[in-house]
Design a protein around this motif. Structure first.
Motif, mmCIF file in Angstrom:
data_model
loop_
_atom_site.group_PDB
_atom_site.id
_atom_site.type_symbol
_atom_site.label_atom_id
_atom_site.label_comp_id
_atom_site.label_asym_id
_atom_site.label_seq_id
_atom_site.Cartn_x
_atom_site.Cartn_y
_atom_site.Cartn_z
ATOM 1 N N GLY A 68 0.798 -1.199 0.073
ATOM 2 C CA GLY A 68 0.129 -0.041 0.005
ATOM 3 C C GLY A 68 1.042 1.330 -0.083
ATOM 4 N N ALA A 69 0.455 2.321 -0.695
ATOM 5 C CA ALA A 69 1.063 3.633 -0.656
ATOM 6 C C ALA A 69 1.102 4.125 0.834
ATOM 7 C CB ALA A 69 0.339 4.528 -1.794
ATOM 8 N N ASN A 70 1.946 5.282 1.085
ATOM 9 C CA ASN A 70 1.908 5.986 2.315
ATOM 10 C C ASN A 70 0.517 6.370 2.402
ATOM 11 O OD1 ASN A 70 4.487 5.737 2.850
ATOM 12 N ND2 ASN A 70 5.182 7.492 1.358
ATOM 13 N N THR B 134 -8.874 0.741 3.121
ATOM 14 C CA THR B 134 -9.821 -0.474 2.741
ATOM 15 C C THR B 134 -9.130 -1.548 1.893
ATOM 16 O OG1 THR B 134 -11.518 1.368 2.450
ATOM 17 C CG2 THR B 134 -11.701 -0.856 1.253
ATOM 18 N N LEU B 135 -9.438 -2.679 2.285
ATOM 19 C CA LEU B 135 -9.000 -3.847 1.618
ATOM 20 C C LEU B 135 -9.291 -4.048 0.202
ATOM 21 C CD1 LEU B 135 -7.324 -6.375 2.178
ATOM 22 C CD2 LEU B 135 -9.382 -7.484 2.824
ATOM 23 N N CYS B 136 -8.491 -4.136 -0.617
ATOM 24 C CA CYS B 136 -8.627 -4.291 -2.028
ATOM 25 C C CYS B 136 -8.665 -5.896 -2.424
ATOM 26 C CB CYS B 136 -7.856 -3.600 -2.893
ATOM 27 S SG CYS B 136 -7.562 -1.840 -2.624
ATOM 28 N N VAL C 219 -0.260 -4.803 -10.219
ATOM 29 C CA VAL C 219 -1.607 -5.180 -9.462
ATOM 30 C C VAL C 219 -2.165 -4.290 -8.450
ATOM 31 C CG1 VAL C 219 -2.437 -7.057 -8.122
ATOM 32 C CG2 VAL C 219 -0.812 -7.581 -10.093
ATOM 33 N N TYR C 220 -1.017 -3.820 -7.820
ATOM 34 C CA TYR C 220 -1.601 -2.810 -6.749
ATOM 35 C C TYR C 220 -2.155 -1.351 -7.534
ATOM 36 C CZ TYR C 220 -1.807 0.741 -3.047
ATOM 37 O OH TYR C 220 -2.183 1.703 -2.365
ATOM 38 N N LEU C 221 -1.387 -1.028 -8.416
ATOM 39 C CA LEU C 221 -1.883 0.352 -9.291
ATOM 40 C C LEU C 221 -3.193 0.009 -9.868
ATOM 41 C CD1 LEU C 221 1.395 1.433 -10.648
ATOM 42 C CD2 LEU C 221 0.374 2.507 -8.707
ATOM 43 N N PHE C 222 -3.477 -1.048 -10.322
ATOM 44 C CA PHE C 222 -4.843 -1.418 -10.962
ATOM 45 C C PHE C 222 -5.800 -1.243 -9.862
ATOM 46 C CE2 PHE C 222 -7.916 -4.705 -11.593
ATOM 47 C CZ PHE C 222 -8.454 -4.198 -12.781
#
Length: 253
Positions: free
Chosen positions: A33-35, A207-209, A241-244
């Motif tokens: 996750g990002a900051n 939030t959990l993606c 994947v995270y960015l998507f």
């Protein structure tokens, strides 16, 4: 087994973690996750360093608040912020942490040398931590977290300041001990978790993606991007994947 059930943390009107439910067994679990995504908040709730606004955290079916000290003895934690006693040598700091954990002196001294070697600080063990770089301080904290071989090992950016060789060595050690304990590893370095994680947890704005094995996340995302004719030219990575999923969350909100 470690379970988070509808865990929420709010700071005033800001929700740092939103109704998170997830179960961890033995193995390595990567947290991406990002900051500001909520990773550190989640870890601080699990270590009981922060009170939750609502929800439950259970360890083997019992709330960690009711377990108290007996639960905290089972947890090793490397925080991202480096609070230490600068006048202690690295070796003395680990001896001090071992004493706080109630370790027997002989075992503490044995493990101190073992973990100083694992984090590549044996040659600097006699130096005061106040003279250390940020990366070296992080490695001392990592060694301290591993003392007494906790059942739950929580690592917040553990490879910060490590060179590639040191990072691989640490990653291999984490993988070797994960068969008998739960390891939660929050990182910006995708390579730290891509090959050793049992599952990857993606957080975005509290939030959990998604929470699934890395290969499953990669396959699902590749299929979705292919349907949309949006596949990148390079091989898909966990960062893609995270960015998507972050973009999907942003679009939905």
């Amino acid at each position: 087994m470690l379970e988070l059930i509808d865990c929420t943390k709010k700071y005033g009107n800001k929700t740092a973690l939103n109704a998170l439910s997830v179960t961890f067994e033995t193995g390595v679990y990567g947290l991406l996750g990002a900051n500001g995504a909520g990773k550190s908040t989640m870890l601080n709730l699990i270590t009981d360093n922060l009170p939750r606004t609502s929800g439950q955290i259970l360890y083997n079916g019992k709330d960690i608040l009711s377990l108290g000290r007996s639960y905290r003895k089972r947890v090793g934690y490397t925080p991202q912020l480096q609070g230490m006693y600068d006048d202690f040598t690295a070796r003395d700091f680990l001896h001090y942490i071992g004493a706080l954990k109630g370790m027997k002196r002989r075992e503490c001294r044995k493990q101190t040398e073992q973990f100083l070697d694992i984090v590549c600080l044996s040659d600097s063990a006699h130096r005061k931590v106040g003279s250390f770089s940020g990366g070296m301080r992080q490695r001392v904290l990592l060694a301290a977290a591993m003392l007494d071989e906790p059942e739950i090992l929580i690592l917040d950016e553990p490879t910060a300041g490590l060179d590639p060789t040191q990072r691989i060595r640490l990653r291999d050690y984490i993988a070797s001990v994960a068969a008998e304990r739960t390891v939660l590893l929050a990182t910006h370095v995708i390579g730290d978790i891509e090959t050793i994680s049992k599952k990857v947890l993606l957080l975005y704005r509290g939030t959990l993606c998604r929470f699934a094995p890395a290969e499953e996340l990669l396959r699902e995302t590749e299929e979705l991007l292919a349907k949309r004719q949006q596949l990148p030219e390079h091989p898909l990575s966990l960062e893609d994947v995270y960015l998507f999923h972050a973009q999907e969350q942003l679009t939905e909100s």
